[in-house]
Design a protein around this motif. Structure first.
Motif, PDB file in Angstrom:
ATOM      1  N   SER A   1       0.850  -1.186   0.000  1.00 18.20           N
ATOM      2  CA  SER A   1       0.000   0.000   0.000  1.00 18.20           C
ATOM      3  C   SER A   1       0.891   1.244   0.000  1.00 18.20           C
ATOM      4  O   SER A   1       2.087   1.144  -0.248  1.00 18.20           O
TER       5      SER A   1
ATOM      6  N   THR B   1      -3.200   4.410   2.412  1.00 17.04           N
ATOM      7  CA  THR B   1      -4.107   3.458   1.779  1.00 17.04           C
ATOM      8  C   THR B   1      -3.888   2.070   2.357  1.00 17.04           C
ATOM      9  O   THR B   1      -2.847   1.784   2.950  1.00 17.04           O
TER      10      THR B   1
ATOM     11  N   ALA C   1      -8.893   4.455   1.576  1.00 17.69           N
ATOM     12  CA  ALA C   1      -8.053   5.620   1.850  1.00 17.69           C
ATOM     13  C   ALA C   1      -8.409   6.201   3.209  1.00 17.69           C
ATOM     14  O   ALA C   1      -9.593   6.271   3.585  1.00 17.69           O
TER      15      ALA C   1
ATOM     16  N   VAL D   1     -10.665   3.814  -2.709  1.00 19.82           N
ATOM     17  CA  VAL D   1      -9.872   4.118  -3.893  1.00 19.82           C
ATOM     18  C   VAL D   1     -10.414   3.318  -5.076  1.00 19.82           C
ATOM     19  O   VAL D   1     -10.616   3.838  -6.170  1.00 19.82           O
TER      20      VAL D   1
ATOM     21  N   CYS E   1      -2.874   6.677  -8.126  1.00 22.63           N
ATOM     22  CA  CYS E   1      -2.661   5.326  -7.627  1.00 22.63           C
ATOM     23  C   CYS E   1      -2.674   4.341  -8.787  1.00 22.63           C
ATOM     24  O   CYS E   1      -3.509   4.448  -9.697  1.00 22.63           O
TER      25      CYS E   1
END
Length: 290
Positions: A25, A38, A58, A73, A101
């Motif tokens: 993450s 995250t 998130a 996310v 991301c």
């Protein structure tokens, strides 16, 4: 971590209340000094589909210790796959202030499986809402993916690393680094094995065979490929180092599934430096060199 809106999916007797996984993450300090973290979990409750469904969550924090849930996310609703949805991922803060991301959605373990490229999503409000994830394709039209993405911002350039490409019925055991100089709109790919071999006579490291970067993969005794799990870290203003591995097995009996390799085998680790030449010099991306 607090503020969850949907119960986690129970995972084995030792995890009766589910889990939040911070492995693979990301964590960022935002321009206002707050923290954006995250994590990965599985949910089993509506509105998510029945059964385990991966989700990337998130969280924000003012002090770096207490984190409050703010958004999804991505989940398997926006990004479905045979393996339950998005999981391993990495994020970076772009010069514009947006957060980007990149996520993995399929393992790419064996030929015949339905592989998937990396998917990308962005947030313009500090992680509170996200764009629809889109599949990533490089300038040559090749899908980008599929194992353990790593992102690194170097000046106005973005580096993305990942390995074990698997699209359709074909498998690629190679490992790549992609470069974007236009805020993730386009990506140029460099195969690490090619640059590994180009410097092998200098560093005296073993050569990786060309078969690793083909859809046939390695089919005889020798090199298999990479796990796709690597470290990508800054070592200078416009330089990075990548730590990566190549697997070598000593049995002549190979299999399509990397989990079915016959021991004994070994994994060798290497490191390579990537230097980016300033665009002011009108010079293209400098290939990685050992």
């Amino acid at each position: 971590f607090s503020g969850f809106t949907v119960p986690f999916c129970p995972q084995e007797p030792k995890y009766p209340d589910g889990f939040l996984e911070l492995y693979a993450s990301s964590h960022m300090i935002m321009p206002d000094g707050s923290h954006l973290q995250t994590g990965i979990t599985q949910w089993c409750s509506p509105p998510l589909p029945r059964g385990a469904c991966y989700a990337i969550l998130a969280f924000t924090s003012k002090d770096g210790y207490n984190y409050e849930y703010v958004s999804n996310v991505s989940t398997c609703i926006e990004n479905p796959s045979a393996e339950g949805g998005p999981n391993e991922h990495d994020c970076t803060l772009l010069p514009s202030g947006d957060v980007m991301c990149v996520m993995r959605t399929a393992s790419g373990y064996a030929r015949g499986m339905r592989g998937a490229p990396f998917y990308m999503t962005t947030s313009g409000d500090g992680g509170r809402s996200w764009s629809k994830p889109v599949a990533m394709v490089d300038l040559d039209g090749n899908a980008m993916g599929c194992a353990r993405p790593h992102l690194l911002q170097l000046g106005s350039a973005i580096l993305l690393s990942g390995g074990r490409l698997m699209m359709g019925r074909d498998y690629n055991d190679g490992f790549s680094v992609w470069l974007s100089e236009d805020a993730a709109k386009t990506w140029t790919r460099a195969d690490v094995s090619y640059h590994h071999n180009s410097k092998a006579n200098v560093s005296k490291v073993p050569l990786v065979p060309p078969a690793v970067n083909t859809t046939k993969g390695s089919t005889a005794k020798g090199w298999f490929g990479t796990s796709g799990y690597a470290g990508l870290v800054r070592v200078g203003e416009m330089s990075a180092a990548i730590l990566y591995d190549w697997d070598f097995w000593t049995s002549s009996d190979s299999r399509n599934d990397i989990r079915g390799r016959h021991p004994p085998y070994e994994s060798l680790a290497f490191t390579m430096r990537i230097d980016l030449v300033s665009a002011k010099q009108d010079t293209p991306f400098t290939p990685p060199g050992i």
